[in-house]
Design an enzyme around this catalytic site. Sequence first.
Site, PDB file in Angstrom:
ATOM      1  N   LYS A  21       0.860  -1.196   0.000  1.00  0.00           N
ATOM      2  CA  LYS A  21       0.000   0.000   0.000  1.00  0.00           C
ATOM      3  C   LYS A  21       0.889   1.237   0.000  1.00  0.00           C
ATOM      4  O   LYS A  21       1.888   1.288   0.732  1.00  0.00           O
ATOM      5  CB  LYS A  21      -0.880  -0.030   1.258  1.00  0.00           C
ATOM      6  CG  LYS A  21      -1.899   1.107   1.349  1.00  0.00           C
ATOM      7  CD  LYS A  21      -2.741   0.968   2.627  1.00  0.00           C
ATOM      8  CE  LYS A  21      -3.875   1.968   2.693  1.00  0.00           C
ATOM      9  NZ  LYS A  21      -4.735   1.774   3.877  1.00  0.00           N
ATOM     10  N   SER A  59      -9.703   1.829   2.733  1.00  0.00           N
ATOM     11  CA  SER A  59      -8.785   2.575   1.894  1.00  0.00           C
ATOM     12  C   SER A  59      -7.755   1.712   1.169  1.00  0.00           C
ATOM     13  O   SER A  59      -7.162   2.167   0.194  1.00  0.00           O
ATOM     14  CB  SER A  59      -8.057   3.626   2.736  1.00  0.00           C
ATOM     15  OG  SER A  59      -7.237   3.006   3.712  1.00  0.00           O
ATOM     16  N   SER A 111     -10.012  -0.551   6.915  1.00  0.00           N
ATOM     17  CA  SER A 111      -9.392  -0.462   5.580  1.00  0.00           C
ATOM     18  C   SER A 111      -8.672  -1.700   5.082  1.00  0.00           C
ATOM     19  O   SER A 111      -8.278  -1.735   3.920  1.00  0.00           O
ATOM     20  CB  SER A 111      -8.437   0.713   5.526  1.00  0.00           C
ATOM     21  OG  SER A 111      -9.174   1.887   5.350  1.00  0.00           O
TER      22      SER A 111
HETATM   23  N1  GLN Z   1     -13.272   4.438   6.202  1.00  0.00           N
HETATM   24  C1  GLN Z   1     -12.628   4.820   7.424  1.00  0.00           C
HETATM   25  C2  GLN Z   1     -12.115   6.224   7.306  1.00  0.00           C
HETATM   26  O1  GLN Z   1     -12.298   6.798   6.308  1.00  0.00           O
HETATM   27  C3  GLN Z   1     -11.501   3.866   7.751  1.00  0.00           C
HETATM   28  C4  GLN Z   1     -10.332   4.020   6.871  1.00  0.00           C
HETATM   29  C5  GLN Z   1      -9.155   3.200   7.305  1.00  0.00           C
HETATM   30  O2  GLN Z   1      -9.312   2.178   7.976  1.00  0.00           O
HETATM   31  N2  GLN Z   1      -7.967   3.680   6.964  1.00  0.00           N
HETATM   32  O3  GLN Z   1     -11.527   6.749   8.190  1.00  0.00           O
END
Ligand code: GLN
Length: 486
Positions: free
Chosen positions: A76, A151, A175
């Site tokens: 990532k 994400s 995410s």
């Molecule tokens: N969707 C959540 C956010 O936008 C979690 C994202 C994540 O786990 N990085 O914060």
Amino acid sequence: MHDKTLTELAASLAAGEFTSRELTEHLLGRIQRHDGELNSFITVTPEQALAAADAADAARTRGEAGPLTGLPVAIKDLFCTDGVLTTAGSKMLANFVAPYDASVVERLKAAGTVSLGKANLDEFAMGSSNENSAFGAVKNPWDTSAVPGGSSGGSAAAVAAGLAPAAMGTDTGGSIRQPAAFCGITGLKPTYGRVSRWGIIAYASSLDQAGPMARTAEDCALLLNAIAGHDPRDSTCVARGVPDYREELNAPLAGLKIGLPREYFGDGLDPEVESAVREAVAVYESLGAKVREVSLPHTHYAIPAYYVIAPAEASSNLSRYDGVRFGHRCENPSDLIDLYKRSRAEGFGEEVKRRILIGTHTLSEGFFDAYYKKAQQVRRLIRQDFLDAFEEVDVLMGPASPTPAFDLGAQKDPVSMYLQDIYTIAVNLAGIPGISVPAGFVGKRPVGLQILGTHFAEQRLLNVAHQFQQATDWHLRRPQLVEESA
Ligand code: GLN
């Protein structure tokens, strides 16, 4: 080759069926052919990958191969990688070449893995659909009109599409688990403190955790072996021994106590997702597990608490992007304040700005006690809910996400996007581990079963997930893109 699991590839490399160079070349070719459409990578690093593959092959010839030697992975683009562009999915860092490797990357390199490149993500890991990337949305390999989740959407899509057998993700509120669910792969969020955060671009430091994404639980165990463990450079990384996470994979499940949180099966849950999850639970019953309903009474407060705490931490973490030290700098600033303002206005995307505004507000004098302090108190209650439940049962099960992957562009307002993480966010607030495993489909789109355990119960989770994958074949299904092509 691209159809095999990491564990199978390791066996093939060890048996000399093909070399790491041949495998790496094959996957680089697939990335070239398919990623124009999917957009799962921001940066592909063929030269470095082939050099690492050659080094791995040479190590094997010398008899120095370990379990991960020569296996390709995608990273990532939130992990710093020495000498390689590290963008966090943001225009702010579109020109940032990291001067060092994150601990996770360092450990993967030391284990002999081959990084194929940097996977797409929502900007600074803020999002649930990968549509917030400054480098464009990622498409779901199962259905290119759908999002891959976020994400870590690029990581999940790359694995599902057979462009990489495994990938590294991070999970602040879901995410790893939600994109794993949307893309029909297995994704593990470890206990907070199990894996070093050092060198991972920070989103919300008390919630962020790195973890593996792969086809199977067995593959996740193999990767967790390499990345888990104490790191003096991350003060929240726990000094606790790292077992061989593959050791208990085959432990029988007879007598396993499974809890189904009542709050995870309520309004808003897609009925077809629910029936896939209930069928998965029935598989566990057939393996000898005992199932009962439990309650996590503060679940309802998880999203509001998270959307105070995460933006507060993000606003602080993101204050370092000032146009002076890293990344984007505006043209011809008239003075220092103009430099700060325009660099940040130009460099950050909409969602990131929204979070910075929320975080700055909730931390400001007069609001801190009402929002931030209150949210921390709620967080404590949420954690206690889990600890109470784990007095009664060994693991909790439920859906990873209330719906299967939604269409690109479908979630129009930020709050409906935030609600996507209803079943994953409390887990980060509590710091416990969770895994999502493929458990069926709604039409063409995969469904994920989420399994949760108490702190440092990764071995148990991987065992429980692996046994499901011995009894079902959801994790073996592949999108057409993988079946049809070379
Ligand atoms: N969707 C959540 C956010 O936008 C979690 C994202 C994540 O786990 N990085 O914060």
